[in-house]
Design a protein around this motif. Structure first.
Motif, PDB file in Angstrom:
ATOM      1  N   SER A   1     -16.953  -1.938   4.122  1.00 49.43           N
ATOM      2  CA  SER A   1     -15.544  -1.281   4.564  1.00 49.43           C
ATOM      3  C   SER A   1     -14.837  -2.498   4.542  1.00 49.43           C
ATOM      4  O   SER A   1     -15.027  -3.805   4.557  1.00 49.43           O
ATOM      5  CB  SER A   1     -15.528  -0.690   5.935  1.00 49.43           C
ATOM      6  OG  SER A   1     -16.076  -1.751   6.996  1.00 49.43           O
ATOM      7  N   ALA A   2     -13.427  -2.321   4.660  1.00 46.88           N
ATOM      8  CA  ALA A   2     -12.420  -3.274   4.468  1.00 46.88           C
ATOM      9  C   ALA A   2     -12.253  -4.029   5.808  1.00 46.88           C
ATOM     10  O   ALA A   2     -12.894  -3.846   6.826  1.00 46.88           O
ATOM     11  CB  ALA A   2     -10.922  -2.734   4.445  1.00 46.88           C
TER      12      ALA A   2
ATOM     13  N   ARG B   1      -4.429  -1.362  -3.425  1.00 46.75           N
ATOM     14  CA  ARG B   1      -5.612  -0.284  -3.316  1.00 46.75           C
ATOM     15  C   ARG B   1      -5.716  -0.203  -1.976  1.00 46.75           C
ATOM     16  O   ARG B   1      -5.746  -1.003  -1.185  1.00 46.75           O
ATOM     17  CB  ARG B   1      -6.903  -0.680  -4.257  1.00 46.75           C
ATOM     18  CG  ARG B   1      -7.433  -2.158  -3.821  1.00 46.75           C
ATOM     19  CD  ARG B   1      -8.418  -2.548  -4.554  1.00 46.75           C
ATOM     20  NE  ARG B   1      -9.546  -1.709  -4.656  1.00 46.75           N
ATOM     21  CZ  ARG B   1     -10.750  -2.067  -5.393  1.00 46.75           C
ATOM     22  NH1 ARG B   1     -10.472  -3.019  -6.681  1.00 46.75           N
ATOM     23  NH2 ARG B   1     -11.733  -1.323  -5.251  1.00 46.75           N
ATOM     24  N   ASP B   2      -6.341   0.983  -1.468  1.00 46.99           N
ATOM     25  CA  ASP B   2      -6.517   1.361  -0.088  1.00 46.99           C
ATOM     26  C   ASP B   2      -7.636   0.847   0.600  1.00 46.99           C
ATOM     27  O   ASP B   2      -7.760   0.765   1.727  1.00 46.99           O
ATOM     28  CB  ASP B   2      -6.469   2.908   0.096  1.00 46.99           C
ATOM     29  CG  ASP B   2      -5.245   3.864  -0.482  1.00 46.99           C
ATOM     30  OD1 ASP B   2      -4.129   2.908  -0.095  1.00 46.99           O
ATOM     31  OD2 ASP B   2      -5.297   4.647  -0.994  1.00 46.99           O
ATOM     32  N   ASP B   3      -8.774   0.321  -0.147  1.00 47.60           N
ATOM     33  CA  ASP B   3      -9.772  -0.056   0.264  1.00 47.60           C
ATOM     34  C   ASP B   3     -10.212  -1.503   0.770  1.00 47.60           C
ATOM     35  O   ASP B   3     -11.258  -2.196   0.693  1.00 47.60           O
ATOM     36  CB  ASP B   3     -10.955   0.376  -0.382  1.00 47.60           C
ATOM     37  CG  ASP B   3     -11.099  -0.056  -2.055  1.00 47.60           C
ATOM     38  OD1 ASP B   3     -10.112  -0.609  -2.119  1.00 47.60           O
ATOM     39  OD2 ASP B   3     -11.930   0.141  -2.642  1.00 47.60           O
ATOM     40  N   VAL B   4      -9.122  -2.404   0.738  1.00 49.06           N
ATOM     41  CA  VAL B   4      -8.896  -3.768   1.333  1.00 49.06           C
ATOM     42  C   VAL B   4      -8.179  -4.074   2.379  1.00 49.06           C
ATOM     43  O   VAL B   4      -7.203  -3.195   2.551  1.00 49.06           O
ATOM     44  CB  VAL B   4      -8.398  -4.523   0.061  1.00 49.06           C
ATOM     45  CG1 VAL B   4      -9.321  -4.546  -1.087  1.00 49.06           C
ATOM     46  CG2 VAL B   4      -6.854  -4.229  -0.191  1.00 49.06           C
TER      47      VAL B   4
ATOM     48  N   ASP C   1     -10.136  -9.303   3.956  1.00 48.72           N
ATOM     49  CA  ASP C   1     -10.645  -9.625   2.529  1.00 48.72           C
ATOM     50  C   ASP C   1      -9.715 -10.575   1.981  1.00 48.72           C
ATOM     51  O   ASP C   1     -10.221 -11.508   1.349  1.00 48.72           O
ATOM     52  CB  ASP C   1     -10.548  -8.115   1.803  1.00 48.72           C
ATOM     53  CG  ASP C   1     -11.672  -7.103   2.248  1.00 48.72           C
ATOM     54  OD1 ASP C   1     -12.751  -7.486   2.376  1.00 48.72           O
ATOM     55  OD2 ASP C   1     -11.099  -6.028   2.526  1.00 48.72           O
TER      56      ASP C   1
ATOM     57  N   ARG D   1       0.802  -1.151  -0.003  1.00 47.40           N
ATOM     58  CA  ARG D   1       0.081   0.033   0.097  1.00 47.40           C
ATOM     59  C   ARG D   1       0.905   1.186  -0.058  1.00 47.40           C
ATOM     60  O   ARG D   1       0.745   2.270  -0.583  1.00 47.40           O
ATOM     61  CB  ARG D   1      -0.782  -0.033   1.221  1.00 47.40           C
ATOM     62  CG  ARG D   1      -2.076   0.764   1.207  1.00 47.40           C
ATOM     63  CD  ARG D   1      -3.188   0.636   2.182  1.00 47.40           C
ATOM     64  NE  ARG D   1      -3.716  -0.414   2.305  1.00 47.40           N
ATOM     65  CZ  ARG D   1      -3.489  -1.672   3.268  1.00 47.40           C
ATOM     66  NH1 ARG D   1      -2.759  -1.461   4.265  1.00 47.40           N
ATOM     67  NH2 ARG D   1      -4.320  -2.523   3.162  1.00 47.40           N
TER      68      ARG D   1
ATOM     69  N   THR E   1     -15.643   0.382  -7.230  1.00 49.96           N
ATOM     70  CA  THR E   1     -15.770   0.811  -5.815  1.00 49.96           C
ATOM     71  C   THR E   1     -16.370  -0.374  -4.849  1.00 49.96           C
ATOM     72  O   THR E   1     -17.504  -0.927  -5.206  1.00 49.96           O
ATOM     73  CB  THR E   1     -16.855   2.072  -5.778  1.00 49.96           C
ATOM     74  OG1 THR E   1     -16.208   2.804  -6.524  1.00 49.96           O
ATOM     75  CG2 THR E   1     -17.137   2.497  -4.321  1.00 49.96           C
ATOM     76  N   LEU E   2     -15.934  -0.691  -3.711  1.00 57.48           N
ATOM     77  CA  LEU E   2     -16.303  -1.769  -2.978  1.00 57.48           C
ATOM     78  C   LEU E   2     -17.458  -1.265  -2.056  1.00 57.48           C
ATOM     79  O   LEU E   2     -17.406  -0.303  -1.420  1.00 57.48           O
ATOM     80  CB  LEU E   2     -15.179  -2.386  -2.548  1.00 57.48           C
ATOM     81  CG  LEU E   2     -13.932  -2.931  -3.212  1.00 57.48           C
ATOM     82  CD1 LEU E   2     -12.767  -3.489  -2.081  1.00 57.48           C
ATOM     83  CD2 LEU E   2     -14.332  -3.983  -4.229  1.00 57.48           C
ATOM     84  N   SER E   3     -18.090  -2.225  -1.805  1.00 57.20           N
ATOM     85  CA  SER E   3     -19.423  -1.948  -0.832  1.00 57.20           C
ATOM     86  C   SER E   3     -18.964  -2.192   0.211  1.00 57.20           C
ATOM     87  O   SER E   3     -17.833  -2.952   0.700  1.00 57.20           O
ATOM     88  CB  SER E   3     -20.554  -2.967  -1.124  1.00 57.20           C
ATOM     89  OG  SER E   3     -20.228  -4.262  -1.098  1.00 57.20           O
TER      90      SER E   3
ATOM     91  N   ASN F   1      -3.667  -1.012  -7.424  1.00 57.31           N
ATOM     92  CA  ASN F   1      -4.006   0.075  -7.714  1.00 57.31           C
ATOM     93  C   ASN F   1      -3.575   0.826  -8.876  1.00 57.31           C
ATOM     94  O   ASN F   1      -2.338   0.269  -9.470  1.00 57.31           O
ATOM     95  CB  ASN F   1      -3.227   1.064  -6.490  1.00 57.31           C
ATOM     96  CG  ASN F   1      -3.788   2.426  -6.309  1.00 57.31           C
ATOM     97  OD1 ASN F   1      -5.216   2.700  -6.201  1.00 57.31           O
ATOM     98  ND2 ASN F   1      -2.756   3.451  -6.257  1.00 57.31           N
TER      99      ASN F   1
END
Length: 226
Positions: free
Chosen positions: A214-215, A160-163, A167, A154, A210-212, A205
């Motif tokens: 939160s991580a 990517r920042d949202d995992v 996950d 990261r 867009t992921l639903s 990244n």
């Protein structure tokens, strides 16, 4: 020649010489049983006969019961060994200075898949003590290694920042669990790594979706009983 109070008889010397070997043999038997049980659990599930595990390990039934009080204890030790092996893979990826952070993460995912953690997930549903100190310590060590591995990727902008770690582990568990009616084997392994490659590409990244929600973290999974 006398045998004073402090003297050691020949028979006693032989017994002492044999003791370390007996302990080593017992340790090897324990390792063989755990390895055989893991393979059998992956193939047949948690209800595989202990006779079959003993046969695969090349030991007698009594040897299995001498090392493990019951099936529950054997399942605990098999699960712990699998967790330790996955942890060792993550820690090895962290020390591989010659590999780019994201490629180290990719390598871990594929090597971790070979441990078939998804096939072992059903073992955790039947009386498994997730709060046992050994389990908590091993899980925390794995959590730390994976957090560090993902943080490096990261930080250099390739992950990517949202995992989160959760996950990653959910994907590994789901993609290494055979579909109903399919036997474990080479063909299944081919699809596992094929689909893991698609998953890992989705971690890169810049994100293309867009992921639903939160991580996910290990703590999230524990709270939800995953």
């Amino acid at each position: 020649m006398g045998t004073g109070k402090g003297a050691t008889l020949p028979g006693q010397r032989q017994q002492r010489q044999r003791q370390p070997r007996l302990r080593a043999d017992a340790s090897r038997n324990r390792e063989r049983i755990i390895d055989a049980a893991r393979e059998a659990f992956v193939e047949w599930g948690p209800d595989v006969p202990l006779d079959e595990i003993a046969r695969r390990a090349g030991v007698g039934n009594a040897t299995v019961y001498r090392h493990f009080a019951d099936r529950r204890e054997l399942i605990l030790q098999v699960t712990l060994e699998s967790m330790r092996r996955v942890t060792a893979l993550a820690e090895a990826a962290l020390t591989d200075d010659g590999t780019e952070p994201f490629e180290a993460l990719r390598r871990f995912v594929h090597r971790g898949a070979d441990e078939r953690i998804g096939s072992l997930c059903p073992l955790l549903a039947d009386g498994f003590d997730a709060a046992a100190p050994e389990v908590v310590d091993t899980r925390n060590r794995l959590d730390t290694a994976l957090e560090d591995l993902m943080a490096r990727a990261r930080a250099d902008g390739t992950l990517r920042d949202d995992v989160g770690v959760g996950d990653l582990m959910v994907a590994l568990a789901q993609l290494t669990r055979p579909l109903p009616g399919l036997e474990c084997g080479v063909e299944f392994d081919t699809y596992v790594h094929r689909h893991l490659a698609l998953f890992v590409d989705g971690l890169m990244n810049p994100a293309r979706s867009t992921l639903s929600g939160s991580a996910a973290t290990f703590e999230t999974l524990r709270r939800r009983g995953t």
